[in-house]
Design an enzyme around this catalytic site. Structure first.
Site, PDB file in Angstrom:
ATOM      1  N   SER A   1       0.830  -1.207   0.000  1.00  0.00           N
ATOM      2  CA  SER A   1       0.000   0.000   0.000  1.00  0.00           C
ATOM      3  C   SER A   1       0.868   1.262   0.000  1.00  0.00           C
ATOM      4  CB  SER A   1      -0.985   0.010   1.177  1.00  0.00           C
ATOM      5  OG  SER A   1      -0.318   0.184   2.391  1.00  0.00           O
TER       6      SER A   1
ATOM      7  N   ARG B   1      24.457 -11.313   3.850  1.00  0.00           N
ATOM      8  CA  ARG B   1      23.990  -9.932   3.749  1.00  0.00           C
ATOM      9  C   ARG B   1      24.715  -9.162   2.646  1.00  0.00           C
ATOM     10  NH1 ARG B   1      22.375  -6.941   8.038  1.00  0.00           N
ATOM     11  NH2 ARG B   1      20.701  -8.443   7.985  1.00  0.00           N
TER      12      ARG B   1
ATOM     13  N   ARG C   1      13.394  -6.527   5.381  1.00  0.00           N
ATOM     14  CA  ARG C   1      14.788  -6.924   5.551  1.00  0.00           C
ATOM     15  C   ARG C   1      15.594  -5.701   5.950  1.00  0.00           C
ATOM     16  NH1 ARG C   1      15.283 -11.905   6.116  1.00  0.00           N
ATOM     17  NH2 ARG C   1      17.512 -11.624   5.774  1.00  0.00           N
ATOM     18  N   VAL C   2      16.664  -5.929   6.677  1.00  0.00           N
ATOM     19  CA  VAL C   2      17.572  -4.833   7.001  1.00  0.00           C
ATOM     20  C   VAL C   2      18.602  -4.755   5.885  1.00  0.00           C
ATOM     21  CG1 VAL C   2      19.316  -4.049   8.641  1.00  0.00           C
ATOM     22  CG2 VAL C   2      17.238  -5.162   9.466  1.00  0.00           C
TER      23      VAL C   2
ATOM     24  N   HIS D   1       8.103   3.595   8.835  1.00  0.00           N
ATOM     25  CA  HIS D   1       7.940   2.712   9.994  1.00  0.00           C
ATOM     26  C   HIS D   1       6.679   3.100  10.763  1.00  0.00           C
ATOM     27  CE1 HIS D   1       9.179   0.038  13.203  1.00  0.00           C
ATOM     28  NE2 HIS D   1       8.901   1.005  14.063  1.00  0.00           N
TER      29      HIS D   1
ATOM     30  N   ASP E   1      20.167   4.437   8.072  1.00  0.00           N
ATOM     31  CA  ASP E   1      21.601   4.275   8.317  1.00  0.00           C
ATOM     32  C   ASP E   1      21.860   2.812   8.649  1.00  0.00           C
ATOM     33  OD1 ASP E   1      20.849   3.913  10.938  1.00  0.00           O
ATOM     34  OD2 ASP E   1      21.653   5.825  11.662  1.00  0.00           O
TER      35      ASP E   1
HETATM   36  C1  GRF Z   1       3.690  -0.778   6.842  1.00  0.00           C
HETATM   37  O1  GRF Z   1       3.022  -0.591   8.045  1.00  0.00           O
HETATM   38  C2  GRF Z   1       5.139  -0.471   7.013  1.00  0.00           C
HETATM   39  O2  GRF Z   1       5.398   0.640   7.797  1.00  0.00           O
HETATM   40  C3  GRF Z   1       5.579  -1.713   7.712  1.00  0.00           C
HETATM   41  O3  GRF Z   1       4.938  -2.753   7.038  1.00  0.00           O
HETATM   42  C4  GRF Z   1       3.735  -2.248   6.493  1.00  0.00           C
HETATM   43  C5  GRF Z   1       3.767  -2.475   5.012  1.00  0.00           C
HETATM   44  O4  GRF Z   1       2.571  -2.128   4.408  1.00  0.00           O
HETATM   45  N1  GRF Z   1       7.007  -1.806   7.791  1.00  0.00           N
HETATM   46  P1  GRF Z   1       2.430  -2.051   2.828  1.00  0.00           P
HETATM   47  O5  GRF Z   1       3.100  -3.297   2.257  1.00  0.00           O
HETATM   48  O6  GRF Z   1       3.106  -0.808   2.360  1.00  0.00           O
HETATM   49  O7  GRF Z   1       0.969  -2.042   2.581  1.00  0.00           O
END
Ligand code: GRF
Length: 208
Positions: A15, A65, A91-92, A107, A139
């Site tokens: 989304s 990684r 993933r980081v 986030h 970062d």
């Molecule tokens: C979002 O809440 C994002 O912040 C989190 O995972 C969700 C992903 O949603 N890390 P979408 O795939 O963008 O709908």
């Protein structure tokens, strides 16, 4: 000026990717030129295809990684990507991926509180009365890096992880688009570890 070329990394429903695809038209200073998922078959890939954006699946499984970072980087560099957005990318990314381009992450919590996979659940468990979303420059840490945009929503007494996440999500979309615009316009500078946005007339840095 030519719009900046944006690569978006996803893992799921997409989304946030959709918000970027919808925004990146007309006078908007960026275009999504590549979507990469680490998981095959996710809905985000369909959204990209529907918008005519090329997609690549690069699985992280069984890869170190550094090798994974290099694989991601090679695809995005071949597309001439200027800016990377992590939009629900689970993933980081490591040091080998950072550098040479701004990397934005969205986030679902008010960082630095509740980083990691379960930000919304942890906010409820902690009992905060305001939750929210953060967009930041990535970062080497997990959900750390200079903050570009934040917005908050009130937590209701009967909120579940799902209901609160659903109220935070539209905020994520708005903030990610706002932050991408500011970065694409070259108006974000990092000073002393903090992102400073040179605001235009009538713009506010914080949403709420
Ligand atoms: C979002 O809440 C994002 O912040 C989190 O995972 C969700 C992903 O949603 N890390 P979408 O795939 O963008 O709908």
């Amino acid at each position: 000026m030519n719009p900046k070329r944006v690569g978006v990394l996803v893992s799921g429903r997409g989304s946030n990717l959709q918000a970027l695809l919808d925004a990146c038209v007309g006078e908007f200073p960026a275009r999504v030129v590549r979507v990469i998922s680490n998981i095959p078959g996710v809905y985000a890939l369909e959204r990209a295809a529907a918008a005519g954006v090329p997609t690549t699946v690069i699985s992280h499984r069984g890869k170190e990684r550094a090798a994974y970072d290099a694989e991601l980087r090679a695809v995005l560099e071949a597309d001439g990507v200027d800016i990377v957005c992590l939009a629900g990318f689970m993933r980081v990314v490591g040091a080998g991926f950072l550098g040479g381009w701004p990397v934005l992450n969205v986030h679902p919590a008010l960082l630095p509180a509740f980083p990691g996979m379960h930000g919304v659940r942890q906010a409820i468990e902690y009992g905060v009365v305001q939750a929210g979303a953060t967009v930041h420059l990535v970062d080497a840490g997990v959900d750390t890096g200079p903050i570009l945009a934040q917005g908050s929503v009130a937590v209701k007494a009967d909120d579940t992880e799902e209901s609160l996440a659903a109220r935070i999500l539209p905020l994520e979309h708005k903030l990610l688009v706002q932050a991408l615009r500011q970065v694409a316009e070259g108006r974000v500078v990092v000073r002393g570890g903090r992102a400073v946005v040179e605001l235009g007339v009538g713009e506010r840095r914080w949403w709420g």
